[in-house]
Write a protein that holds these residues in place. Sequence first.
Motif, PDB file in Angstrom:
ATOM      1  N   ARG A  64       1.019  -1.369   0.190  1.00 38.39           N
ATOM      2  CA  ARG A  64       0.256  -0.001  -0.239  1.00 38.39           C
ATOM      3  C   ARG A  64       0.807   1.287  -0.001  1.00 38.39           C
ATOM      4  O   ARG A  64       2.077   1.135   0.902  1.00 38.39           O
ATOM      5  CB  ARG A  64      -1.186  -0.120   1.149  1.00 38.39           C
ATOM      6  CG  ARG A  64      -2.083   0.914   1.152  1.00 38.39           C
ATOM      7  CD  ARG A  64      -3.541   0.579   1.869  1.00 38.39           C
ATOM      8  NE  ARG A  64      -4.098   1.248   2.237  1.00 38.39           N
ATOM      9  CZ  ARG A  64      -4.480   2.579   3.021  1.00 38.39           C
ATOM     10  NH1 ARG A  64      -3.517   3.033   3.156  1.00 38.39           N
ATOM     11  NH2 ARG A  64      -6.049   3.201   2.139  1.00 38.39           N
ATOM     12  N   ARG A  65       0.369   2.425  -0.842  1.00 37.51           N
ATOM     13  CA  ARG A  65       1.437   2.844  -0.947  1.00 37.51           C
ATOM     14  C   ARG A  65       1.411   4.668   0.207  1.00 37.51           C
ATOM     15  O   ARG A  65       2.426   4.596   0.175  1.00 37.51           O
ATOM     16  CB  ARG A  65       1.324   4.502  -2.364  1.00 37.51           C
ATOM     17  CG  ARG A  65       1.087   3.102  -3.216  1.00 37.51           C
ATOM     18  CD  ARG A  65       0.640   4.051  -4.527  1.00 37.51           C
ATOM     19  NE  ARG A  65       0.964   2.924  -6.017  1.00 37.51           N
ATOM     20  CZ  ARG A  65       0.483   3.698  -6.849  1.00 37.51           C
ATOM     21  NH1 ARG A  65      -0.042   4.488  -7.124  1.00 37.51           N
ATOM     22  NH2 ARG A  65       0.841   2.596  -8.253  1.00 37.51           N
ATOM     23  N   GLN A  66       0.357   4.084   1.412  1.00 34.24           N
ATOM     24  CA  GLN A  66       0.641   4.832   1.742  1.00 34.24           C
ATOM     25  C   GLN A  66       1.737   5.240   3.032  1.00 34.24           C
ATOM     26  O   GLN A  66       1.736   4.223   3.568  1.00 34.24           O
ATOM     27  CB  GLN A  66      -0.454   5.539   2.988  1.00 34.24           C
ATOM     28  CG  GLN A  66      -1.690   6.091   1.901  1.00 34.24           C
ATOM     29  CD  GLN A  66      -3.048   6.202   2.521  1.00 34.24           C
ATOM     30  OE1 GLN A  66      -3.249   5.578   4.155  1.00 34.24           O
ATOM     31  NE2 GLN A  66      -3.970   6.471   2.053  1.00 34.24           N
ATOM     32  N   ARG A  67       2.380   6.091   3.644  1.00 35.25           N
ATOM     33  CA  ARG A  67       3.648   6.135   4.021  1.00 35.25           C
ATOM     34  C   ARG A  67       2.913   5.805   6.167  1.00 35.25           C
ATOM     35  O   ARG A  67       3.629   4.822   6.466  1.00 35.25           O
ATOM     36  CB  ARG A  67       4.072   7.204   4.248  1.00 35.25           C
ATOM     37  CG  ARG A  67       5.834   7.152   5.094  1.00 35.25           C
ATOM     38  CD  ARG A  67       5.912   8.619   4.462  1.00 35.25           C
ATOM     39  NE  ARG A  67       7.397   8.509   5.559  1.00 35.25           N
ATOM     40  CZ  ARG A  67       7.395   9.043   6.263  1.00 35.25           C
ATOM     41  NH1 ARG A  67       6.595   9.967   7.305  1.00 35.25           N
ATOM     42  NH2 ARG A  67       9.021   9.229   7.229  1.00 35.25           N
ATOM     43  N   ARG A  68       2.006   6.072   5.816  1.00 32.61           N
ATOM     44  CA  ARG A  68       1.508   6.323   7.241  1.00 32.61           C
ATOM     45  C   ARG A  68       1.192   4.295   7.985  1.00 32.61           C
ATOM     46  O   ARG A  68       1.649   3.649   8.977  1.00 32.61           O
ATOM     47  CB  ARG A  68      -0.031   6.399   7.559  1.00 32.61           C
ATOM     48  CG  ARG A  68      -0.276   6.457   9.364  1.00 32.61           C
ATOM     49  CD  ARG A  68      -1.957   7.295   9.197  1.00 32.61           C
ATOM     50  NE  ARG A  68      -2.346   7.455  10.994  1.00 32.61           N
ATOM     51  CZ  ARG A  68      -3.130   7.729  11.180  1.00 32.61           C
ATOM     52  NH1 ARG A  68      -4.084   8.498  10.175  1.00 32.61           N
ATOM     53  NH2 ARG A  68      -3.564   7.907  12.759  1.00 32.61           N
ATOM     54  N   TRP A  69       0.976   3.715   6.699  1.00 34.11           N
ATOM     55  CA  TRP A  69       0.377   2.114   6.431  1.00 34.11           C
ATOM     56  C   TRP A  69       1.319   1.731   6.686  1.00 34.11           C
ATOM     57  O   TRP A  69       1.670   0.092   7.438  1.00 34.11           O
ATOM     58  CB  TRP A  69      -0.431   1.777   5.088  1.00 34.11           C
ATOM     59  CG  TRP A  69      -0.769   0.351   5.324  1.00 34.11           C
ATOM     60  CD1 TRP A  69       0.364  -0.217   4.453  1.00 34.11           C
ATOM     61  CD2 TRP A  69      -1.042  -0.623   5.695  1.00 34.11           C
ATOM     62  NE1 TRP A  69       0.183  -1.572   4.129  1.00 34.11           N
ATOM     63  CE2 TRP A  69      -1.037  -2.299   5.256  1.00 34.11           C
ATOM     64  CE3 TRP A  69      -2.333  -0.713   6.956  1.00 34.11           C
ATOM     65  CZ2 TRP A  69      -1.947  -3.035   5.325  1.00 34.11           C
ATOM     66  CZ3 TRP A  69      -2.550  -1.822   7.304  1.00 34.11           C
ATOM     67  CH2 TRP A  69      -2.029  -2.916   6.580  1.00 34.11           C
TER      68      TRP A  69
END
Length: 444
Positions: free
Chosen positions: A38-43
């Motif tokens: 998943r591209r989101q840094r938080r994930w």
Amino acid sequence: MSWTGLAERVLDLRVTTTQATAVFVVVTAVGLAVLAARRQRRWLLAGLTAAAGAAVATVVLAAVLIDKVWRPFPDPLPAVVYLWSGLAIFAMALLGGRWFVRRRDRSRPAVGAGLVAAAVAVLLCAAGGINAVYDAYPTVRAVLGRTDYRTVPFDASLAPQAVSGQDPPRPGNWVPPDDLPQTGAVTKTSIPGAVSRFSARAARIYLPPAYFAAPRPDLPVLVLLAGQPGSPDDWLVGGRLTEIMDAYAAGHRGLAPIVVLADGTGGRLDNPLCVDSHLGNAATYLTVDVPEWVRAHLQVDPDPRAWAVGGLSYGGTCALQLATTRPDVYPTFLDMSGQAEPTLGNRNTTIRDVFGGDAEAFARNNPADLLARNRYPDSAGAFVVGLDDAEYRGAMERLTAAARAAGMDVHLTELPGAHSFAVWSAGLEKEMPWLGHRLGLDAP
């Protein structure tokens, strides 16, 4: 190739080989990558860390509860079992995390089928990896519960035959008829604990081709026990029992022992230590109830010299216990990967919880102590263990030496593999010529 032939080939595919395990590893890696991507840094920073932490914490907690608190098994589970379990939990944690993230973002659809498929694939591969450790379900057919052996109902046709004016033929001088079946058959029946009051699960009984002849000979008996956890079915699934016995019978005029897969524990997770105690009178069940029932309901040689007891892991420990406590009932034994002594994890706990703190009562049921105290000149046995079985190999070597010193005619067979059905099935196959000779199948 027909569709039927293709289906049979698929059912016979082995799922516990090194190649199969490699496939499980690759598919697991791909599945976890799909779930984690998943591209989101938080994930990437929080989601993956939380999922991994949850998996590690769950596995550690489970290991403590299983190996230190609950202790349903006498020995700790192998680390590879916990590793595969952790990967499965990690996959489910990732799937849950992806679902939670998408649920918060109302503009996105629910978790897609691809993610669910990836999680299911990891779960199946983890189960396959654990199965490969023990070789318990070696083929697709076994995994699906599809039997490939002949079965017969337990009815009056299996009762001892009355031969007017003469004794039943001995195996050595028995002549097989032209219409002898090519394979034996398995039947299922309850063997009640008439004397012991032991609550046993139904037994499975293998009857060789010779049993379906008229007249049929008096046949020897092998009482074969499963491990713990386990069930009487285990020797039919992972142990390749019918295949091994049918192959032996094919080379011996349809003759083979009657194999009684008796219940030696009373439940899949039960561990009565193969003794008479508050946990159940397992010893009396196996040395009194089972032999008396078999002699009354099947055409067998009643002479104890034609009787043997064997088993794997817990069943191997139990077999040696019975051979040393009741050599008059079982003068022949097969101990496959048995323990150094009957145990609930350690000696102090075993003596306290099973024998009421009486160390001498434990010694009267411990083969190592009995072999040091007594002589067994009329007994014989085979010890079988895997070369890679670090937990049990040393015990098998010491017990072999102790049995030999006590006057038993024994030998040790060491085979490639660890603590698994790959060793136990190969061990039974290798020991059959010795066992058949010992039980008198080639005697006039």
